[in-house]
Design a protein around this motif. Structure first.
Motif, mmCIF file in Angstrom:
data_model
loop_
_atom_site.group_PDB
_atom_site.id
_atom_site.type_symbol
_atom_site.label_atom_id
_atom_site.label_comp_id
_atom_site.label_asym_id
_atom_site.label_seq_id
_atom_site.Cartn_x
_atom_site.Cartn_y
_atom_site.Cartn_z
ATOM 1 N N PRO A 154 0.809 -1.225 0.000
ATOM 2 C CA PRO A 154 0.000 0.000 0.000
ATOM 3 C C PRO A 154 0.843 1.277 0.000
ATOM 4 C CG PRO A 154 -0.873 -1.591 1.578
ATOM 5 C CD PRO A 154 0.449 -2.132 1.123
ATOM 6 N N ALA A 155 2.063 1.238 0.553
ATOM 7 C CA ALA A 155 2.891 2.444 0.641
ATOM 8 C C ALA A 155 3.806 2.625 -0.558
ATOM 9 C CB ALA A 155 3.731 2.403 1.922
ATOM 10 N N HIS A 156 3.653 1.773 -1.572
ATOM 11 C CA HIS A 156 4.496 1.889 -2.773
ATOM 12 C C HIS A 156 4.048 3.081 -3.619
ATOM 13 C CE1 HIS A 156 6.261 0.727 -6.703
ATOM 14 N NE2 HIS A 156 7.201 0.168 -5.940
ATOM 15 N N THR A 157 5.004 3.914 -4.065
ATOM 16 C CA THR A 157 4.670 5.114 -4.845
ATOM 17 C C THR A 157 4.936 4.953 -6.335
ATOM 18 O OG1 THR A 157 6.868 6.122 -4.678
ATOM 19 C CG2 THR A 157 5.326 6.520 -2.853
ATOM 20 N N GLY A 158 5.477 3.803 -6.736
ATOM 21 C CA GLY A 158 5.858 3.626 -8.137
ATOM 22 C C GLY A 158 7.306 3.971 -8.392
ATOM 23 N N ARG A 159 8.016 4.429 -7.340
ATOM 24 C CA ARG A 159 9.414 4.828 -7.518
ATOM 25 C C ARG A 159 10.370 3.937 -6.744
ATOM 26 N NH1 ARG A 159 10.158 9.110 -4.903
ATOM 27 N NH2 ARG A 159 8.104 9.300 -3.908
ATOM 28 N N GLU A 160 9.846 2.898 -6.080
ATOM 29 C CA GLU A 160 10.680 2.036 -5.253
ATOM 30 C C GLU A 160 10.862 0.674 -5.915
ATOM 31 O OE1 GLU A 160 8.293 4.857 -2.674
ATOM 32 O OE2 GLU A 160 7.786 3.326 -4.163
ATOM 33 N N THR A 161 12.087 0.191 -5.868
ATOM 34 C CA THR A 161 12.404 -1.152 -6.355
ATOM 35 C C THR A 161 13.372 -1.787 -5.369
ATOM 36 O OG1 THR A 161 14.216 -0.302 -7.716
ATOM 37 C CG2 THR A 161 12.070 -0.611 -8.799
ATOM 38 N N ALA A 162 13.385 -3.111 -5.355
ATOM 39 C CA ALA A 162 14.300 -3.852 -4.492
ATOM 40 C C ALA A 162 15.308 -4.584 -5.351
ATOM 41 C CB ALA A 162 13.536 -4.825 -3.602
ATOM 42 N N GLY A 163 16.445 -4.924 -4.736
ATOM 43 C CA GLY A 163 17.499 -5.602 -5.468
ATOM 44 C C GLY A 163 18.264 -6.557 -4.589
ATOM 45 N N PRO A 164 19.390 -7.058 -5.071
ATOM 46 C CA PRO A 164 20.189 -8.035 -4.321
ATOM 47 C C PRO A 164 20.502 -7.556 -2.915
ATOM 48 C CG PRO A 164 21.018 -7.788 -6.560
ATOM 49 C CD PRO A 164 19.978 -6.728 -6.381
ATOM 50 N N GLY A 165 20.501 -8.479 -1.989
ATOM 51 C CA GLY A 165 20.774 -8.154 -0.606
ATOM 52 C C GLY A 165 19.655 -7.426 0.087
ATOM 53 N N CYS A 166 18.463 -7.408 -0.543
ATOM 54 C CA CYS A 166 17.291 -6.727 -0.007
ATOM 55 C C CYS A 166 17.491 -5.209 0.031
ATOM 56 C CB CYS A 166 16.945 -7.242 1.389
ATOM 57 S SG CYS A 166 15.277 -6.738 1.919
ATOM 58 N N ALA A 167 18.300 -4.669 -0.893
ATOM 59 C CA ALA A 167 18.494 -3.220 -0.965
ATOM 60 C C ALA A 167 17.250 -2.562 -1.543
ATOM 61 C CB ALA A 167 19.704 -2.888 -1.821
ATOM 62 N N LEU A 168 16.901 -1.411 -0.985
ATOM 63 C CA LEU A 168 15.752 -0.638 -1.466
ATOM 64 C C LEU A 168 16.269 0.576 -2.236
ATOM 65 C CD1 LEU A 168 12.648 -0.093 -1.438
ATOM 66 C CD2 LEU A 168 13.065 1.327 0.589
ATOM 67 N N HIS A 169 15.758 0.756 -3.459
ATOM 68 C CA HIS A 169 16.157 1.885 -4.310
ATOM 69 C C HIS A 169 14.943 2.792 -4.511
ATOM 70 C CE1 HIS A 169 19.703 -0.534 -5.106
ATOM 71 N NE2 HIS A 169 18.925 -1.515 -5.562
ATOM 72 N N ILE A 170 15.132 4.074 -4.272
ATOM 73 C CA ILE A 170 14.063 5.061 -4.452
ATOM 74 C C ILE A 170 14.539 6.089 -5.473
ATOM 75 C CG2 ILE A 170 12.518 6.694 -3.329
ATOM 76 C CD1 ILE A 170 13.181 5.368 -0.668
#
Length: 358
Positions: free
Chosen positions: A100-116
């Motif tokens: 529900p809190a996703h804005t369309g600008r967040e992605t996840a990657g290796p090591g559970c890193a969050l990219h905004i």
């Protein structure tokens, strides 16, 4: 029974492995800071260290088990469903389920890193992830990371108080930029300028004043602004220095020998900015000819004398006169070759070439 394709289960707080709560605060110096927490080792690495408005940021949890099966990211410390940004299942079959809190600008990657991407002030807050630690274990750690609110600088503009300046005059340029710019540099024709007695900068470097303008001060001016996360340079703004006319000459230079029946072009050349206007005279009489070139075909002795060129600069209001002397000669007899006959004023009342009796 294995996980069905396309389904997901939030990782549990207990089970085969114990969870580790990792939290990062994306804060802004433009806003009220999040209350400080008890100092502990920072469990999340944030890159870059100073995120900027409009820029990107990555939050990478530390000490995560290499064989983790899933992790959650929340935009809060409560970890309820409404604050969930996403749930990430790693390779070999990476899957991201947005919350529900996703804005369309967040992605996840290796090591559970969050990219905004495309950071806005609304991204400010606490970010929490739950992921397994190696060899199991229990306990939670959290730490607030204070990230300054630094703007990605927009392109500045340069405003000259005038674009056409008289030699020996004065002009100013203003760099219009965001207040968050920490540095302001000035360039002319792409080369950086150094302040001097003639090149005077205001205390904030945003205004450049040029005193005692010389011809070399003409060119394209730019300002470049910078802060810890970005630099940007303005479009070129052209300043033209008006001078002259000077070094005026007529080509070909005199004295000129005219041959009757042979066209001749005289060209007036003046060192002047802007290009001057020209007018021509012969023996002090206006020929009503304008332009930098005068072309004529001398048919009589009336074409000989002193040719004058006036070059006038309407900006400097300076006029310069240059002249050249032209003399007419008579053509040689075709057959047999003989010396060119002299010229004289005939009784027919006009100048022409004629052979005197032998």
């Amino acid at each position: 029974m294995g996980r069905l394709p396309g389904s997901w289960d939030p990782p549990a707080w207990s089970g085969p492995w114990k969870g580790l709560l990792l939290a990062a605060s994306v804060l802004s110096s433009c806003l009220q800071p999040v209350p400080a927490q008890t100092p502990t080792p920072t469990p999340v690495t944030i890159t870059p260290a100073s995120p900027a408005l409009g820029g990107n940021v990555s939050l990478a949890p530390q000490n995560v088990a290499q064989n983790f099966t899933s992790c959650n990211w929340h935009r809060s410390t409560t970890n309820d469903e409404t604050s969930r940004i996403l749930t990430y299942f790693p390779p070999p079959n990476p899957v991201q389920h947005n919350g529900p809190a996703h804005t369309g600008r967040e992605t996840a990657g290796p090591g559970c890193a969050l990219h905004i991407a495309g950071l806005t002030l609304s991204d400010t807050g606490n970010y929490t992830t739950l992921a397994p630690i190696p060899h199991g274990g229990a306990g939670t750690r959290s730490n607030a990371l204070s990230v300054p609110c630094t703007e990605m600088l927009p392109r500045p503009t340069v405003t000259p108080n005038q674009t056409l300046v008289l030699e020996n005059g004065t002009f100013t340029l203003r760099c219009n930029s965001s207040p968050s710019a920490d540095t302001v540099l000035w360039l002319r024709d792409g080369a950086s300028l150094t302040p001097s007695e003639r090149l005077v900068l205001s205390p904030d470097n945003r205004t450049l004043t040029v005193l005692g303008v010389t011809r070399s001060d003409g060119g394209t001016y730019q300002c470049e602004v910078g802060n810890p996360v970005s630099t940007n340079r303005s479009e070129p703004s052209t300043v033209t220095v008006a001078y002259g006319p000077a070094s005026v000459r007529i080509d070909p230079p005199g004295p000129i020998t005219l041959t009757l029946g042979s066209p001749l072009t005289l060209t007036c050349v003046a060192d002047s900015v802007p290009v001057p206007s020209y007018c021509w005279g012969l023996n002090g009489t206006d020929t009503n000819q304008t332009g930098s070139s005068l072309t004529f075909n001398p048919m009589t002795l009336d074409h000989q004398g002193t040719y004058e060129c006036w070059a006038h600069n309407p900006i400097t209001n300076r006029t310069v006169l240059v002249s050249v002397t032209a003399r007419t000669r008579c053509g040689a007899a075709p057959v047999p070759p003989t010396p060119s006959p002299p010229c004289r004023l005939t009784t027919r009342g006009h100048n022409e070439c004629d052979s005197l009796p032998g």
